[in-house]
Design a protein around this motif. Structure first.
Motif, short mmCIF file in Angstrom:
data_model
loop_
_atom_site.label_atom_id
_atom_site.label_comp_id
_atom_site.label_asym_id
_atom_site.label_seq_id
_atom_site.Cartn_x
_atom_site.Cartn_y
_atom_site.Cartn_z
N UNK A 62 0.80 -1.11 0.05
CA UNK A 62 0.11 0.09 0.07
C UNK A 62 0.86 1.12 0.00
N UNK A 63 0.16 2.25 -0.54
CA UNK A 63 1.12 3.61 -0.93
C UNK A 63 0.89 4.34 0.27
N UNK A 64 1.53 4.07 1.57
CA UNK A 64 0.74 4.51 2.72
C UNK A 64 1.98 5.26 3.56
N UNK A 68 -3.99 4.31 -1.47
CA UNK A 68 -4.15 3.44 -2.53
C UNK A 68 -3.16 2.28 -2.47
N UNK A 69 -3.38 1.26 -3.10
CA UNK A 69 -2.45 0.15 -3.15
C UNK A 69 -1.45 0.64 -4.35
N UNK A 70 -0.15 -0.07 -4.03
CA UNK A 70 1.07 0.24 -4.93
C UNK A 70 0.57 -0.29 -6.21
N UNK A 71 0.97 0.46 -7.38
CA UNK A 71 0.45 0.44 -8.71
C UNK A 71 0.82 -1.10 -9.23
N UNK A 87 -6.57 -2.56 8.11
CA UNK A 87 -7.24 -1.62 7.44
C UNK A 87 -6.57 -1.18 6.19
N UNK A 88 -5.42 -1.07 6.29
CA UNK A 88 -4.79 -0.63 5.07
C UNK A 88 -4.72 -1.69 3.92
N UNK A 89 -4.70 -2.81 4.04
CA UNK A 89 -4.76 -3.91 3.11
C UNK A 89 -6.29 -4.14 2.40
#
Length: 226
Positions: A17-19, A88-91, A117-119
């Motif tokens: 995740x692009x977190x 957002x998810x990593x591309x 939560x992120x996933x």
């Protein structure tokens, strides 16, 4: 040709995740509110890949006082609030996970709630559950090898047969200390120029910036390792 890896271990933040930018913003705002002025970029530079617990201990030593008992909960609440709108998810990571025909797990410095939560927000949870491990399950977080060794043990895999996907120097250091091969990812929005070089200097076997490369990289590095 023989494939020499039996398990792929993914870090979460900055890999799945692009977190990282979001997490750093939440951490910086909470620290500043409690009398430790710091910018999101400074949090990124100092604490990328480090568990919240160990970051807190470092700061408490510096200021010679304790942060509030619920400090981690405050950071988590701010992070989850930002996640809802911004995460957002990593591309291309979903396609990469689907194309890797090996057992997979997640080993993250985040808390179980934050990881879940992120996933979930990024639409990746069902691809990786239930094999998700948190630094809260071991005594020492990254850069110590404990979390990766714990993940390998839970997945019944020898450390030498594991390949780790990491985006931080502490994570690469931890993977190498565990006796694992590490691939360094530098395609997240938090990665600055020179990030790939830092990952290689820490011991990453190769670095890459596009998740579409990952399935072939795992196969190629696995053959080389053999």
């Amino acid at each position: 040709m023989k494939q020499n890896f039996d398990l792929v271990i993914f870090d979460c933040d900055g890999v799945l995740v692009d977190s990282e930018v979001i997490s750093c913003r939440a951490h910086a705002e909470t620290l500043t509110r409690h009398g430790y002025p710091i910018t999101p970029h400074q949090v990124l530079v100092r604490f990328l890949g480090v568990s919240d617990r160990e970051a807190r201990q470092t700061i408490e030593r510096e200021i010679d006082r304790k942060l509030p008992d619920d400090f981690e909960q405050q950071v988590k609440a701010a992070t989850l609030k930002f996640y809802e709108g911004d995460l957002q998810a990593i591309a291309h990571i979903g396609e990469a996970i689907g194309a890797i025909r090996l057992p997979k797990c997640v080993a993250s410095s985040g808390t179980p709630e934050k990881i879940h939560h992120g996933l979930t927000c990024a639409g990746l949870y069902d691809q990786l559950a239930p094999h998700i491990f948190s630094a809260t399950q071991v005594s020492r977080g990254k850069p110590a090898p404990d979390l990766f060794l714990f993940a390998a043990e839970q997945m019944k895999t020898q450390p030498s047969q594991c390949v780790v996907i990491e985006d931080s120097v502490p994570g690469v250091t931890a993977g190498r200390a565990a006796g694992m091969t590490v691939l360094g990812f530098h395609g997240g929005s938090h990665c600055q120029p020179g990030h790939a070089e830092m990952l290689r200097a820490a011991g990453a076997a190769v670095t890459f910036s596009d998740m579409r490369q990952l399935p072939d990289l795992i196969a190629r590095v696995g053959r080389t390792a053999g």
